[in-house]
Design a protein around this motif. Structure first.
Motif, PDB file in Angstrom:
ATOM      1  N   PRO A   1     -36.946  41.376  -0.772  1.00 52.40           N
ATOM      2  CA  PRO A   1     -35.604  41.652  -1.296  1.00 52.40           C
ATOM      3  C   PRO A   1     -34.699  40.419  -1.339  1.00 52.40           C
ATOM      4  CG  PRO A   1     -36.310  43.469   0.086  1.00 52.40           C
ATOM      5  CD  PRO A   1     -37.364  42.403   0.222  1.00 52.40           C
ATOM      6  N   LEU A   2     -34.670  39.647  -0.251  1.00 48.86           N
ATOM      7  CA  LEU A   2     -33.839  38.440  -0.243  1.00 48.86           C
ATOM      8  C   LEU A   2     -34.351  37.433  -1.268  1.00 48.86           C
ATOM      9  CD1 LEU A   2     -31.683  36.543   0.836  1.00 48.86           C
ATOM     10  CD2 LEU A   2     -33.255  35.923   2.697  1.00 48.86           C
ATOM     11  N   ALA A   3     -35.653  37.222  -1.301  1.00 44.31           N
ATOM     12  CA  ALA A   3     -36.215  36.237  -2.224  1.00 44.31           C
ATOM     13  C   ALA A   3     -35.983  36.619  -3.679  1.00 44.31           C
ATOM     14  CB  ALA A   3     -37.707  36.066  -1.957  1.00 44.31           C
ATOM     15  N   GLU A   4     -35.970  37.911  -3.992  1.00 42.69           N
ATOM     16  CA  GLU A   4     -35.692  38.337  -5.365  1.00 42.69           C
ATOM     17  C   GLU A   4     -34.247  38.021  -5.755  1.00 42.69           C
ATOM     18  OE1 GLU A   4     -37.633  39.480  -7.784  1.00 42.69           O
ATOM     19  OE2 GLU A   4     -39.460  39.423  -6.567  1.00 42.69           O
ATOM     20  N   HIS A   5     -33.319  38.166  -4.816  1.00 41.62           N
ATOM     21  CA  HIS A   5     -31.927  37.773  -5.094  1.00 41.62           C
ATOM     22  C   HIS A   5     -31.834  36.272  -5.370  1.00 41.62           C
ATOM     23  CE1 HIS A   5     -29.930  41.570  -4.455  1.00 41.62           C
ATOM     24  NE2 HIS A   5     -30.454  41.713  -3.247  1.00 41.62           N
ATOM     25  N   LEU A   6     -32.537  35.493  -4.571  1.00 40.30           N
ATOM     26  CA  LEU A   6     -32.523  34.045  -4.763  1.00 40.30           C
ATOM     27  C   LEU A   6     -33.204  33.668  -6.075  1.00 40.30           C
ATOM     28  CD1 LEU A   6     -33.296  32.864  -1.122  1.00 40.30           C
ATOM     29  CD2 LEU A   6     -31.079  32.949  -2.272  1.00 40.30           C
ATOM     30  N   ARG A   7     -34.224  34.413  -6.481  1.00 44.89           N
ATOM     31  CA  ARG A   7     -34.889  34.177  -7.759  1.00 44.89           C
ATOM     32  C   ARG A   7     -33.892  34.263  -8.913  1.00 44.89           C
ATOM     33  NH1 ARG A   7     -40.057  34.940 -10.172  1.00 44.89           N
ATOM     34  NH2 ARG A   7     -39.912  35.603 -12.345  1.00 44.89           N
ATOM     35  N   GLU A   8     -33.025  35.273  -8.885  1.00 46.01           N
ATOM     36  CA  GLU A   8     -32.043  35.434  -9.951  1.00 46.01           C
ATOM     37  C   GLU A   8     -31.120  34.226 -10.038  1.00 46.01           C
ATOM     38  OE1 GLU A   8     -31.779  37.874 -12.356  1.00 46.01           O
ATOM     39  OE2 GLU A   8     -33.803  38.209 -11.576  1.00 46.01           O
ATOM     40  N   LEU A   9     -30.733  33.692  -8.893  1.00 45.47           N
ATOM     41  CA  LEU A   9     -29.891  32.489  -8.899  1.00 45.47           C
ATOM     42  C   LEU A   9     -30.642  31.306  -9.502  1.00 45.47           C
ATOM     43  CD1 LEU A   9     -28.248  32.669  -5.353  1.00 45.47           C
ATOM     44  CD2 LEU A   9     -27.163  33.171  -7.556  1.00 45.47           C
TER      45      LEU A   9
ATOM     46  N   ALA B   1     -31.033  19.784  -9.140  1.00 43.61           N
ATOM     47  CA  ALA B   1     -32.437  19.900  -8.757  1.00 43.61           C
ATOM     48  C   ALA B   1     -32.622  20.149  -7.264  1.00 43.61           C
ATOM     49  CB  ALA B   1     -33.197  18.642  -9.174  1.00 43.61           C
ATOM     50  N   LEU B   2     -31.803  19.496  -6.438  1.00 44.32           N
ATOM     51  CA  LEU B   2     -31.962  19.673  -4.999  1.00 44.32           C
ATOM     52  C   LEU B   2     -31.569  21.087  -4.579  1.00 44.32           C
ATOM     53  CD1 LEU B   2     -32.618  18.624  -2.225  1.00 44.32           C
ATOM     54  CD2 LEU B   2     -30.330  17.591  -2.105  1.00 44.32           C
ATOM     55  N   SER B   3     -30.461  21.594  -5.104  1.00 42.18           N
ATOM     56  CA  SER B   3     -30.056  22.967  -4.783  1.00 42.18           C
ATOM     57  C   SER B   3     -31.144  23.949  -5.206  1.00 42.18           C
ATOM     58  CB  SER B   3     -28.735  23.306  -5.480  1.00 42.18           C
ATOM     59  OG  SER B   3     -27.698  22.479  -5.021  1.00 42.18           O
TER      60      SER B   3
ATOM     61  N   ILE C   1     -35.481  27.697  -3.568  1.00 43.82           N
ATOM     62  CA  ILE C   1     -36.870  28.141  -3.706  1.00 43.82           C
ATOM     63  C   ILE C   1     -37.567  28.154  -2.355  1.00 43.82           C
ATOM     64  CG2 ILE C   1     -39.134  27.432  -4.601  1.00 43.82           C
ATOM     65  CD1 ILE C   1     -37.619  26.575  -7.176  1.00 43.82           C
ATOM     66  N   PHE C   2     -37.339  27.150  -1.542  1.00 45.95           N
ATOM     67  CA  PHE C   2     -37.969  27.138  -0.221  1.00 45.95           C
ATOM     68  C   PHE C   2     -37.351  28.171   0.715  1.00 45.95           C
ATOM     69  CE2 PHE C   2     -40.129  23.119  -1.237  1.00 45.95           C
ATOM     70  CZ  PHE C   2     -41.367  23.383  -0.660  1.00 45.95           C
TER      71      PHE C   2
ATOM     72  N   TYR D   1     -42.838  21.913 -10.847  1.00 47.58           N
ATOM     73  CA  TYR D   1     -41.580  22.111 -11.571  1.00 47.58           C
ATOM     74  C   TYR D   1     -40.444  21.253 -11.032  1.00 47.58           C
ATOM     75  CZ  TYR D   1     -43.291  25.851 -14.513  1.00 47.58           C
ATOM     76  OH  TYR D   1     -43.968  26.560 -15.472  1.00 47.58           O
ATOM     77  N   GLN D   2     -40.298  21.200  -9.727  1.00 48.69           N
ATOM     78  CA  GLN D   2     -39.209  20.389  -9.167  1.00 48.69           C
ATOM     79  C   GLN D   2     -39.671  18.952  -8.912  1.00 48.69           C
ATOM     80  OE1 GLN D   2     -39.618  23.804  -8.127  1.00 48.69           O
ATOM     81  NE2 GLN D   2     -38.000  24.128  -9.656  1.00 48.69           N
ATOM     82  N   GLY D   3     -40.859  18.789  -8.341  1.00 46.03           N
ATOM     83  CA  GLY D   3     -41.366  17.440  -8.100  1.00 46.03           C
ATOM     84  C   GLY D   3     -41.649  16.683  -9.380  1.00 46.03           C
ATOM     85  N   GLY D   4     -42.286  17.365 -10.341  1.00 51.91           N
ATOM     86  CA  GLY D   4     -42.620  16.725 -11.615  1.00 51.91           C
ATOM     87  C   GLY D   4     -41.564  16.945 -12.668  1.00 51.91           C
ATOM     88  N   GLY D   5     -41.294  18.199 -12.998  1.00 59.50           N
ATOM     89  CA  GLY D   5     -40.344  18.516 -14.066  1.00 59.50           C
ATOM     90  C   GLY D   5     -38.956  17.982 -13.807  1.00 59.50           C
ATOM     91  N   ARG D   6     -38.443  18.212 -12.593  1.00 58.67           N
ATOM     92  CA  ARG D   6     -37.099  17.723 -12.228  1.00 58.67           C
ATOM     93  C   ARG D   6     -37.113  16.286 -11.731  1.00 58.67           C
ATOM     94  NH1 ARG D   6     -34.568  21.488 -14.996  1.00 58.67           N
ATOM     95  NH2 ARG D   6     -34.431  23.541 -14.015  1.00 58.67           N
TER      96      ARG D   6
END
Length: 207
Positions: free
Chosen positions: A45-53, A61-63, A68-69, A102-107
């Motif tokens: 449940p918490l992770a799904e809320h964070l997914r939406e953000l 990128a850092l935020s 994600i972590f 995505y973050q290491g390479g893409g960002r």
């Protein structure tokens, strides 16, 4: 007790993970295994809320990486670790390899900072098997374009997705025993056969 197994599916958006995730789920269930189907970001449940953000709220990128972590930590604590402890097979649509990509390479954050966070959030823990569905970004984009409204990551420019793919392939080259690269430009039947063969090899050594 049969040991739990953690299998992750990775790849750029449009590479075909979802199609083969369902097939792998059905195959495992037919073998009598308890299967937990989950995803990242998300899975609790918490992770799904964070997914939406992460997917819909503008941020740097850092935020994005820290959210994600944070989602991953809760997902591990409430879903993945308990399932593995009772002997289930956990199938997860993306995990930390996606953050490297995505973050290491893409960002363009680089792998070193992602590794520090991974070592902090899940030290010495990694999937037993990772299936990396590989497809050139242009071909993947054509598939994604038919989905309708895209999230903030799916709608990134082409160069971003090129960097993501390159980062995935670098991860695979560094860990060939764990990460199996499957070319998604083959027929669905061919790819599905390879998916099941990889799963059989893993589970056959454990059962």
């Amino acid at each position: 007790m049969t040991p739990g197994r953690f299998i992750t599916l990775e790849g750029i958006d449009g590479a075909g993970k979802s199609t083969h995730l369902a097939a792998l789920h059905d195959w495992l269930c037919a073998r009598g295994r308890e299967v937990v189907l989950t995803r990242e970001p998300g899975g609790s449940p918490l992770a799904e809320h964070l997914r939406e953000l992460v997917l819909h709220q503008s941020m740097d990128a850092l935020s994005e990486t820290l959210l994600i972590f944070a989602a991953r930590r809760d997902h591990l604590r409430t879903c993945i670790e308990p399932a593995l402890a009772r002997g289930a097979v956990v199938l997860c649509d993306r995990f930390t390899d996606a953050t490297f990509a995505y973050q290491g390479g893409g960002r363009e954050m680089g792998f070193d900072r992602i590794q520090v966070l991974a070592d902090w959030v899940h030290p010495a823990f990694a999937p037993d098997l990772t299936l990396l569905f590989d497809l050139p970004p242009d071909a993947a984009h054509d598939r994604v374009a038919h989905r309708g409204e895209l999230d903030r990551i799916e709608s990134e420019v082409s160069d971003f997705h090129v960097r993501v793919r390159d980062a995935y392939l670098r991860r695979a080259a560094a860990e060939p025993d764990r990460i199996k690269v499957l070319s998604s430009d083959q027929s669905k039947e061919t790819v599905r056969s390879r998916v099941l063969a990889c799963a059989m090899q893993l589970l056959g050594s454990a059962e």
